[in-house]
Design a protein around this motif. Structure first.
Motif, PDB file in Angstrom:
ATOM      1  N   TYR A 162     -24.985 -33.600  17.655  1.00 44.33           N
ATOM      2  CA  TYR A 162     -24.796 -33.028  18.870  1.00 44.33           C
ATOM      3  C   TYR A 162     -24.248 -33.030  20.065  1.00 44.33           C
ATOM      4  O   TYR A 162     -23.123 -33.887  20.130  1.00 44.33           O
ATOM      5  CB  TYR A 162     -26.351 -34.406  20.029  1.00 44.33           C
ATOM      6  N   ALA A 163     -23.925 -31.605  20.155  1.00 41.52           N
ATOM      7  CA  ALA A 163     -22.885 -31.626  20.958  1.00 41.52           C
ATOM      8  C   ALA A 163     -23.145 -31.932  22.818  1.00 41.52           C
ATOM      9  O   ALA A 163     -21.972 -32.179  23.413  1.00 41.52           O
ATOM     10  CB  ALA A 163     -22.733 -29.975  21.856  1.00 41.52           C
ATOM     11  N   GLY A 164     -23.929 -32.872  23.385  1.00 41.54           N
ATOM     12  CA  GLY A 164     -24.060 -33.610  24.578  1.00 41.54           C
ATOM     13  C   GLY A 164     -23.850 -35.253  23.993  1.00 41.54           C
ATOM     14  O   GLY A 164     -23.303 -35.073  25.661  1.00 41.54           O
ATOM     15  N   LEU A 165     -22.880 -35.167  22.944  1.00 40.66           N
ATOM     16  CA  LEU A 165     -22.774 -36.481  22.757  1.00 40.66           C
ATOM     17  C   LEU A 165     -21.143 -36.662  23.575  1.00 40.66           C
ATOM     18  O   LEU A 165     -20.879 -35.418  23.046  1.00 40.66           O
ATOM     19  CB  LEU A 165     -22.696 -37.223  22.322  1.00 40.66           C
ATOM     20  N   PRO A 166     -20.495 -37.026  24.562  1.00 39.46           N
ATOM     21  CA  PRO A 166     -19.326 -37.496  25.000  1.00 39.46           C
ATOM     22  C   PRO A 166     -18.643 -37.359  23.627  1.00 39.46           C
ATOM     23  O   PRO A 166     -17.149 -37.664  24.279  1.00 39.46           O
ATOM     24  CB  PRO A 166     -19.298 -39.318  25.708  1.00 39.46           C
ATOM     25  N   SER A 167     -18.549 -37.970  22.576  1.00 38.72           N
ATOM     26  CA  SER A 167     -17.520 -38.017  21.415  1.00 38.72           C
ATOM     27  C   SER A 167     -17.730 -36.798  20.594  1.00 38.72           C
ATOM     28  O   SER A 167     -16.870 -36.513  19.532  1.00 38.72           O
ATOM     29  CB  SER A 167     -18.295 -39.205  20.251  1.00 38.72           C
ATOM     30  N   SER A 168     -18.478 -35.541  21.392  1.00 37.05           N
ATOM     31  CA  SER A 168     -18.428 -34.587  20.557  1.00 37.05           C
ATOM     32  C   SER A 168     -17.462 -33.680  20.671  1.00 37.05           C
ATOM     33  O   SER A 168     -17.080 -33.224  21.926  1.00 37.05           O
ATOM     34  CB  SER A 168     -19.557 -33.538  21.171  1.00 37.05           C
ATOM     35  N   PRO A 169     -16.537 -32.729  19.771  1.00 40.77           N
ATOM     36  CA  PRO A 169     -15.858 -31.951  20.218  1.00 40.77           C
ATOM     37  C   PRO A 169     -16.125 -30.807  21.119  1.00 40.77           C
ATOM     38  O   PRO A 169     -15.132 -30.695  21.684  1.00 40.77           O
ATOM     39  CB  PRO A 169     -14.785 -31.208  18.784  1.00 40.77           C
ATOM     40  N   TYR A 170     -16.892 -31.206  21.128  1.00 42.48           N
ATOM     41  CA  TYR A 170     -17.579 -29.436  22.389  1.00 42.48           C
ATOM     42  C   TYR A 170     -17.961 -30.114  23.560  1.00 42.48           C
ATOM     43  O   TYR A 170     -18.263 -29.267  24.451  1.00 42.48           O
ATOM     44  CB  TYR A 170     -18.891 -28.729  21.801  1.00 42.48           C
ATOM     45  N   ALA A 171     -18.223 -31.328  24.207  1.00 38.73           N
ATOM     46  CA  ALA A 171     -18.787 -32.068  25.284  1.00 38.73           C
ATOM     47  C   ALA A 171     -17.955 -31.113  26.286  1.00 38.73           C
ATOM     48  O   ALA A 171     -18.376 -30.975  27.196  1.00 38.73           O
ATOM     49  CB  ALA A 171     -17.790 -33.258  25.326  1.00 38.73           C
ATOM     50  N   GLU A 172     -16.381 -30.771  26.456  1.00 32.28           N
ATOM     51  CA  GLU A 172     -16.038 -30.749  27.682  1.00 32.28           C
ATOM     52  C   GLU A 172     -16.209 -28.628  27.950  1.00 32.28           C
ATOM     53  O   GLU A 172     -16.727 -28.513  28.993  1.00 32.28           O
ATOM     54  CB  GLU A 172     -14.244 -30.383  27.423  1.00 32.28           C
ATOM     55  N   ARG A 173     -17.055 -28.108  26.497  1.00 32.26           N
ATOM     56  CA  ARG A 173     -16.950 -27.102  26.544  1.00 32.26           C
ATOM     57  C   ARG A 173     -19.195 -26.496  27.191  1.00 32.26           C
ATOM     58  O   ARG A 173     -19.437 -26.069  27.988  1.00 32.26           O
ATOM     59  CB  ARG A 173     -17.059 -26.332  24.943  1.00 32.26           C
ATOM     60  N   VAL A 174     -19.013 -28.009  26.142  1.00 35.00           N
ATOM     61  CA  VAL A 174     -20.545 -27.863  27.041  1.00 35.00           C
ATOM     62  C   VAL A 174     -20.529 -28.531  28.630  1.00 35.00           C
ATOM     63  O   VAL A 174     -21.267 -27.437  29.606  1.00 35.00           O
ATOM     64  CB  VAL A 174     -21.509 -29.228  26.653  1.00 35.00           C
ATOM     65  N   ALA A 175     -19.884 -29.457  29.221  1.00 35.71           N
ATOM     66  CA  ALA A 175     -19.464 -29.398  30.606  1.00 35.71           C
ATOM     67  C   ALA A 175     -19.658 -28.418  31.691  1.00 35.71           C
ATOM     68  O   ALA A 175     -19.636 -27.859  32.440  1.00 35.71           O
ATOM     69  CB  ALA A 175     -18.697 -30.759  30.610  1.00 35.71           C
ATOM     70  N   LYS A 176     -18.627 -27.752  31.137  1.00 29.40           N
ATOM     71  CA  LYS A 176     -17.663 -26.077  31.500  1.00 29.40           C
ATOM     72  C   LYS A 176     -19.350 -25.187  31.271  1.00 29.40           C
ATOM     73  O   LYS A 176     -19.423 -24.400  32.511  1.00 29.40           O
ATOM     74  CB  LYS A 176     -16.906 -26.130  31.241  1.00 29.40           C
TER      75      LYS A 176
END
Length: 430
Positions: free
Chosen positions: A321-335
């Motif tokens: 899940y990309a919404g997890l802080p551990s996801s490699p996509y966490a920064e992309r999701v936030a942006k």
């Protein structure tokens, strides 16, 4: 509505494209269950068939109920027009049809729904088209895969099943450099979570079967035209710029400007391919869209809770899940996805293939179905179902490895969903 730019999403999802019925005053959009429409006179009929006037001829081409849905989705996505289709797969073919000729190719993400991989790797060959699959995060690989016959780039905003989140702006920059349109499948994210056109996409496709309808009742698809691609710049898309014999030499881009793709898709695509959305399907989808933002908020909240719980469970190897802080996509999701990373993701079960199968057979609230985006929570083992036709390498690339289960989190009580997964995991890993 007079000025859609001045209204918020929650208002537009209810009102965009619709007015009270002029004959009866009906507030809800009627189901125009008709095949054909009476012309005012012979001159009116000729003008419609010559594309000199917009109106209704035959429901394979246009239908008033479908037209409301088209305008509503186009408005929510920030496009200039849209074309309703019979399914999401139909929408994908419709998105390519005006762009492609025999010998042409597309560049596409290797993280796609299994049916799309099959459609692009096998079925489109029958049109004389081909697809090159690349890591969509590798912009250098995208450029390297292009040649003079490349006519489009395709990706999913939030990939099915693995939940990969695309950097649409980065891919759009490559598409602009190559002078080809970027097509983004926004099914999993919906325009509530992501508006690909604002990030540079040129065309957006949906399986309206999923979150837009939200209730698992009808199939459908839609292609949204941004109106922002210059079809004349590189001369790569002659269907849009050269004289069309079926309409006495009419040039779509010259005649219709930003809406050239939309008109071509209706006047030629729906006319000849017949991938038409039924008015009943459009009506059901319109009802679903009225609550889209409310549902997506709950989908995301529930997904966040359940993914967090799964990540901390010792019976689980990993969660995508990309919404997890551990996801490699966490920064992309936030942006780029500030309202959340959707509600579709996978997790790996310790015990591999057999444990996954037992897990799926043990759930009670989750429904074991080949669908996603329902109000109900859904589960499936992709490797043995939706991605079964793929090679092991393709399954791994798509995020559908044999030890992985896909979840589509619904809007039920999240504690009930966690209890259901807990007991199913116990049965699967006993």
């Amino acid at each position: 509505m007079s000025d859609t730019k001045s209204y918020g999403f929650d208002t537009l999802q209810i009102h965009a494209g619709s007015q009270p019925d002029p004959t009866t005053g009906a507030r809800q959009t009627p189901i125009y269950q008709t095949t054909s429409y009476v012309f005012r006179d012979a001159e009116h009929a000729a003008a419609l068939f010559n594309l000199q006037e917009v109106g209704y001829i035959y429901s394979r081409l246009t239908n008033p109920t479908v037209a409301v849905l088209q305008e509503r989705v186009a408005t929510l996505e920030g496009g200039v027009g849209a074309v309703g289709c019979s399914s999401g797969h139909a929408a994908q073919i419709m998105s390519l049809f005006p762009l492609m000729r025999p010998g042409d190719n597309i560049i596409t993400s290797n993280r796609l729904y299994g049916g799309t991989v099959t459609q692009f790797s096998q079925t489109i060959k029958r049109f004389g088209w081909s697809a090159t699959f690349v890591d969509i995060d590798d912009t250098a690989a995208i450029e390297a895969a292009a040649d003079e016959n490349t006519k489009a780039i395709f990706c999913e905003s939030i990939a099915n099943p693995g939940g990969h989140v695309a950097d649409i702006a980065a891919v759009a920059a490559v598409a602009n450099k190559l002078q080809v349109p970027l097509i983004v499948d926004n099914t999993s994210a919906t325009p509530y979570l992501c508006r690909p056109i604002e990030q540079g996409a040129h065309l957006v496709v949906h399986s309206t079967t999923k979150y837009l309808t939200g209730n698992g009742t009808v199939t459908g698809g839609v292609v949204v035209d941004s109106g922002n691609f210059d079809w004349t710049a590189a001369g790569k898309h002659p269907s849009m710029t050269e004289p069309e014999p079926a309409y006495h030499g009419l040039k779509f881009h010259e005649t219709f400007g930003p809406m050239a793709f939309t008109f071509h898709s209706i006047a030629i695509g729906l006319r000849d391919l017949g991938m038409t959305m039924a008015p009943q399907s459009a009506f059901q989808t319109l009802l679903g869209i009225e609550t889209l933002s409310l549902r997506m908020q709950r989908h995301v909240e529930n997904a966040q809770k359940i993914a967090t719980w799964l990540e901390n469970d010792p019976r689980v190897d990993f969660v995508t899940y990309a919404g997890l802080p551990s996801s490699p996509y966490a920064e992309r999701v936030a942006k780029a996805y500030p309202r959340g990373a959707g509600a579709l993701f996978t997790f790996a079960v310790k015990g591999g293939y057999e444990a996954c199968v037992k897990l799926v057979d043990s759930v009670e609230i989750f429904s074991h179905v080949a669908n996603l985006g329902d109000t109900r929570s859904l589960i499936i083992h992709s490797a043995s179902t939706t991605h079964r036709q793929l090679t092991p390498e393709q399954q791994e690339a798509a995020g559908a490895a044999p030890n992985v289960v896909r979840l589509s989190i619904g809007i039920e009580d999240p504690e009930d969903l966690i209890r259901d997964l807990d007991q199913a995991l116990s049965a699967a890993t006993a």
